[in-house]
Design a protein around this motif. Structure first.
Motif, PDB file in Angstrom:
ATOM      1  N   ASN A 190      44.555   8.118  34.457  1.00 61.24           N
ATOM      2  CA  ASN A 190      45.092   8.904  33.348  1.00 61.24           C
ATOM      3  C   ASN A 190      44.964  10.376  33.695  1.00 61.24           C
ATOM      4  O   ASN A 190      43.857  10.917  33.768  1.00 61.24           O
ATOM      5  CB  ASN A 190      44.328   8.579  32.057  1.00 61.24           C
ATOM      6  CG  ASN A 190      44.695   9.504  30.908  1.00 61.24           C
ATOM      7  OD1 ASN A 190      45.755  10.123  30.898  1.00 61.24           O
ATOM      8  ND2 ASN A 190      43.802   9.607  29.935  1.00 61.24           N
ATOM      9  N   THR A 191      46.090  11.045  33.911  1.00 62.48           N
ATOM     10  CA  THR A 191      46.066  12.430  34.380  1.00 62.48           C
ATOM     11  C   THR A 191      45.834  13.429  33.248  1.00 62.48           C
ATOM     12  O   THR A 191      45.701  14.618  33.496  1.00 62.48           O
ATOM     13  CB  THR A 191      47.381  12.783  35.091  1.00 62.48           C
ATOM     14  OG1 THR A 191      48.476  12.609  34.182  1.00 62.48           O
ATOM     15  CG2 THR A 191      47.582  11.890  36.299  1.00 62.48           C
ATOM     16  N   GLY A 192      45.776  12.945  32.008  1.00 60.57           N
ATOM     17  CA  GLY A 192      45.478  13.817  30.886  1.00 60.57           C
ATOM     18  C   GLY A 192      43.986  13.821  30.585  1.00 60.57           C
ATOM     19  O   GLY A 192      43.144  13.567  31.447  1.00 60.57           O
ATOM     20  N   GLY A 193      43.649  14.107  29.327  1.00 57.83           N
ATOM     21  CA  GLY A 193      42.248  14.121  28.929  1.00 57.83           C
ATOM     22  C   GLY A 193      41.910  12.899  28.116  1.00 57.83           C
ATOM     23  O   GLY A 193      41.579  11.845  28.640  1.00 57.83           O
ATOM     24  N   PHE A 229      46.856  17.944  20.544  1.00 60.34           N
ATOM     25  CA  PHE A 229      46.108  18.959  19.807  1.00 60.34           C
ATOM     26  C   PHE A 229      44.716  19.044  20.426  1.00 60.34           C
ATOM     27  O   PHE A 229      44.350  18.237  21.290  1.00 60.34           O
ATOM     28  CB  PHE A 229      46.013  18.593  18.316  1.00 60.34           C
ATOM     29  CG  PHE A 229      45.560  17.181  18.074  1.00 60.34           C
ATOM     30  CD1 PHE A 229      44.211  16.871  17.954  1.00 60.34           C
ATOM     31  CD2 PHE A 229      46.487  16.148  17.983  1.00 60.34           C
ATOM     32  CE1 PHE A 229      43.792  15.570  17.750  1.00 60.34           C
ATOM     33  CE2 PHE A 229      46.076  14.834  17.784  1.00 60.34           C
ATOM     34  CZ  PHE A 229      44.730  14.535  17.666  1.00 60.34           C
ATOM     35  N   ARG A 230      43.938  20.019  20.014  1.00 65.83           N
ATOM     36  CA  ARG A 230      42.582  20.193  20.554  1.00 65.83           C
ATOM     37  C   ARG A 230      41.553  20.035  19.440  1.00 65.83           C
ATOM     38  O   ARG A 230      41.649  20.680  18.402  1.00 65.83           O
ATOM     39  CB  ARG A 230      42.446  21.555  21.236  1.00 65.83           C
ATOM     40  CG  ARG A 230      43.242  21.644  22.534  1.00 65.83           C
ATOM     41  CD  ARG A 230      42.949  22.890  23.327  1.00 65.83           C
ATOM     42  NE  ARG A 230      43.704  22.895  24.584  1.00 65.83           N
ATOM     43  CZ  ARG A 230      43.267  22.348  25.714  1.00 65.83           C
ATOM     44  NH1 ARG A 230      42.072  21.779  25.749  1.00 65.83           N
ATOM     45  NH2 ARG A 230      44.013  22.390  26.801  1.00 65.83           N
ATOM     46  N   VAL A 246      43.492  16.304  23.050  1.00 62.01           N
ATOM     47  CA  VAL A 246      43.693  14.911  22.646  1.00 62.01           C
ATOM     48  C   VAL A 246      45.189  14.671  22.479  1.00 62.01           C
ATOM     49  O   VAL A 246      45.903  15.504  21.914  1.00 62.01           O
ATOM     50  CB  VAL A 246      42.961  14.595  21.327  1.00 62.01           C
ATOM     51  CG1 VAL A 246      43.284  13.173  20.859  1.00 62.01           C
ATOM     52  CG2 VAL A 246      41.453  14.767  21.495  1.00 62.01           C
ATOM     53  N   THR A 247      45.667  13.534  22.969  1.00 61.62           N
ATOM     54  CA  THR A 247      47.074  13.158  22.849  1.00 61.62           C
ATOM     55  C   THR A 247      47.185  11.837  22.105  1.00 61.62           C
ATOM     56  O   THR A 247      46.358  10.932  22.300  1.00 61.62           O
ATOM     57  CB  THR A 247      47.717  13.021  24.241  1.00 61.62           C
ATOM     58  OG1 THR A 247      47.600  14.266  24.938  1.00 61.62           O
ATOM     59  CG2 THR A 247      49.189  12.655  24.144  1.00 61.62           C
ATOM     60  N   VAL A 248      48.194  11.718  21.245  1.00 63.70           N
ATOM     61  CA  VAL A 248      48.463  10.473  20.528  1.00 63.70           C
ATOM     62  C   VAL A 248      49.944  10.139  20.698  1.00 63.70           C
ATOM     63  O   VAL A 248      50.772  11.035  20.913  1.00 63.70           O
ATOM     64  CB  VAL A 248      48.121  10.585  19.028  1.00 63.70           C
ATOM     65  CG1 VAL A 248      46.655  10.885  18.828  1.00 63.70           C
ATOM     66  CG2 VAL A 248      48.992  11.628  18.341  1.00 63.70           C
ATOM     67  N   PRO A 249      50.309   8.854  20.630  1.00 61.89           N
ATOM     68  CA  PRO A 249      51.732   8.506  20.642  1.00 61.89           C
ATOM     69  C   PRO A 249      52.446   9.134  19.453  1.00 61.89           C
ATOM     70  O   PRO A 249      51.866   9.288  18.372  1.00 61.89           O
ATOM     71  CB  PRO A 249      51.718   6.975  20.531  1.00 61.89           C
ATOM     72  CG  PRO A 249      50.357   6.568  21.013  1.00 61.89           C
ATOM     73  CD  PRO A 249      49.436   7.665  20.587  1.00 61.89           C
ATOM     74  N   ALA A 250      53.697   9.517  19.647  1.00 59.75           N
ATOM     75  CA  ALA A 250      54.487  10.086  18.550  1.00 59.75           C
ATOM     76  C   ALA A 250      54.651   9.059  17.429  1.00 59.75           C
ATOM     77  O   ALA A 250      54.518   7.847  17.645  1.00 59.75           O
ATOM     78  CB  ALA A 250      55.850  10.528  19.075  1.00 59.75           C
ATOM     79  N   GLY A 279      40.445  10.379  30.633  1.00 61.51           N
ATOM     80  CA  GLY A 279      40.981  10.598  31.971  1.00 61.51           C
ATOM     81  C   GLY A 279      40.546  11.875  32.640  1.00 61.51           C
ATOM     82  O   GLY A 279      39.489  12.448  32.356  1.00 61.51           O
ATOM     83  N   TYR A 280      41.415  12.344  33.523  1.00 64.19           N
ATOM     84  CA  TYR A 280      41.094  13.404  34.477  1.00 64.19           C
ATOM     85  C   TYR A 280      40.599  14.696  33.844  1.00 64.19           C
ATOM     86  O   TYR A 280      39.669  15.319  34.351  1.00 64.19           O
ATOM     87  CB  TYR A 280      42.331  13.697  35.344  1.00 64.19           C
ATOM     88  CG  TYR A 280      42.183  14.958  36.159  1.00 64.19           C
ATOM     89  CD1 TYR A 280      41.308  15.013  37.240  1.00 64.19           C
ATOM     90  CD2 TYR A 280      42.904  16.113  35.818  1.00 64.19           C
ATOM     91  CE1 TYR A 280      41.159  16.174  37.979  1.00 64.19           C
ATOM     92  CE2 TYR A 280      42.750  17.278  36.556  1.00 64.19           C
ATOM     93  CZ  TYR A 280      41.876  17.308  37.629  1.00 64.19           C
ATOM     94  OH  TYR A 280      41.713  18.460  38.346  1.00 64.19           O
ATOM     95  N   ASP A 281      41.199  15.116  32.747  1.00 63.25           N
ATOM     96  CA  ASP A 281      40.844  16.421  32.187  1.00 63.25           C
ATOM     97  C   ASP A 281      39.383  16.474  31.734  1.00 63.25           C
ATOM     98  O   ASP A 281      38.810  17.557  31.606  1.00 63.25           O
ATOM     99  CB  ASP A 281      41.766  16.773  31.017  1.00 63.25           C
ATOM    100  CG  ASP A 281      41.745  18.262  30.703  1.00 63.25           C
ATOM    101  OD1 ASP A 281      41.903  19.060  31.647  1.00 63.25           O
ATOM    102  OD2 ASP A 281      41.551  18.621  29.523  1.00 63.25           O
ATOM    103  N   ILE A 282      38.777  15.309  31.508  1.00 65.59           N
ATOM    104  CA  ILE A 282      37.342  15.233  31.221  1.00 65.59           C
ATOM    105  C   ILE A 282      36.565  15.016  32.515  1.00 65.59           C
ATOM    106  O   ILE A 282      35.580  15.707  32.792  1.00 65.59           O
ATOM    107  CB  ILE A 282      37.044  14.089  30.233  1.00 65.59           C
ATOM    108  CG1 ILE A 282      37.878  14.249  28.952  1.00 65.59           C
ATOM    109  CG2 ILE A 282      35.551  14.026  29.920  1.00 65.59           C
ATOM    110  CD1 ILE A 282      37.634  15.525  28.199  1.00 65.59           C
ATOM    111  N   LEU A 283      37.000  14.084  33.340  1.00 63.27           N
ATOM    112  CA  LEU A 283      36.265  13.706  34.548  1.00 63.27           C
ATOM    113  C   LEU A 283      36.218  14.822  35.591  1.00 63.27           C
ATOM    114  O   LEU A 283      35.297  14.862  36.418  1.00 63.27           O
ATOM    115  CB  LEU A 283      36.907  12.464  35.166  1.00 63.27           C
ATOM    116  CG  LEU A 283      36.890  11.201  34.295  1.00 63.27           C
ATOM    117  CD1 LEU A 283      37.700  10.095  34.970  1.00 63.27           C
ATOM    118  CD2 LEU A 283      35.471  10.726  34.030  1.00 63.27           C
TER     119      LEU A 283
END
Length: 304
Positions: A190-193, A229-230, A246-250, A279-283
């Motif tokens: 997961n390339t996001g957070g 959003f953050r 944080v990302t959520v499905p639309a 994912g990555y943005d945390i790791l």
């Protein structure tokens, strides 16, 4: 699956370095591209990259890579694979010859995915990670593999982690904004957070409390809309991060955020409710040490 080569593969890997001690390889550099961990690999005689993905319980081969290099691979049976947003029928290949870390092996049940550029040849999931204790130093772009007699990670772990029932994938417990907790899939692919179910975000009133931005995310099968959003803070193991994305499905988008790149069994298995992906943005801040077999993990800050 590693098709009977597990012991040979492990011995060969540990022989890579004359300085290997107590069953540990030397530190090996990896390429970090858009959050993906990529290591050199040779597939069917062609030099390329392998993506290492803790969030996948299948191994995959890039269909674009196969077609671009006109590889003549043995076809296996078709299977249904569940991605983040939907389930699709995919063909597989068997006896795929690869050379990883200088060792020749054959992989079965390689699922045909679209993994992006044609030089990203394969994706290695849980069957790779289950062979060793894997240590990933994100800030310094290096990793090493250790045998389980090197140390007892179960005693040293500082993250609440378990193997997800049914898939065996690693799930970790985190705390949001001090008061709320959830189980998330620990997902190096997961390339996001953080990505969570929309229903969970609604339950915590995040979509009302924070300013959101719309976007898109590419799943294994589809491209879908998202909102991001953050939040104020995230506690992960002994560390607390602030202003976390944080990302959520639309709204209206269906999701399967309890697992990614999973062979669909057609049944629901009881276990801990998994609310999303980490994912990555945390790791990227940490050295991650993970042992699939015991369901144990440890994070630390890198040495100077």
């Amino acid at each position: 699956m590693l098709n009977g080569f597990k012991s040979i593969f492990l011995i060969a890997l540990l022989y890579l370095s004359p300085n290997a001690l107590a069953g540990a390889t030397q530190w090996m550099d990896f390429k970090l591209e858009h959050g993906h961990i990529k290591v050199p690999v040779i597939v069917g005689g062609v030099k390329a990259h392998a993506i290492l993905d803790t969030g996948a319980n299948v191994n995959a081969i890039n269909g674009q890579f196969v077609r671009h290099h006109n590889l003549d691979l043995n076809k296996g049976s078709s299977i249904y694979v569940k991605g983040v947003f939907d389930t699709e029928k995919r063909k597989t290949y068997k006896n795929v010859p690869i050379n990883l870390f200088g060792t020749d092996i054959e992989l079965d049940d390689m699922v045909d995915f679209q993994l992006g550029p044609s030089d990203d040849a394969i994706l290695l999931g849980s069957s790779f990670f289950s062979l060793f204790i894997v240590q990933i130093d994100y800030p310094n772009n290096k990793m090493r593999l250790l045998t389980r007699d090197t140390f007892d990670l179960k005693k040293l772990k500082n993250i609440e982690m378990h193997n997800q029932k049914g898939t065996g994938l690693p799930i970790v417990k985190v705390n949001f904004n001090k008061n709320d907790s959830a189980w998330l899939l620990l997902d190096t692919g997961n390339t996001g957070g953080i990505m969570v179910e929309r229903s969970y975000a609604n339950k915590l009133e995040w979509l009302e409390s924070y300013q959101t931005e719309t976007g898109l995310v590419i799943g294994v099968n589809k491209i879908k809309g998202t909102e991001s959003f953050r939040i104020d803070s995230l506690k992960f193991g002994p560390y607390t991060l602030e202003n976390v994305l944080v990302t959520v499905p639309a709204e209206g988008e269906r999701s399967n955020l309890e697992s990614r790149y999973e062979v669909s069994t057609g049944s629901r298995l009881r276990g801990r409710r998994v609310r999303g992906l980490l994912g990555y943005d945390i790791l990227r801040h940490f050295v991650l040490t993970i042992d699939y077999k015991t369901g144990s993990a440890h994070i630390s800050l890198p040495e100077e």
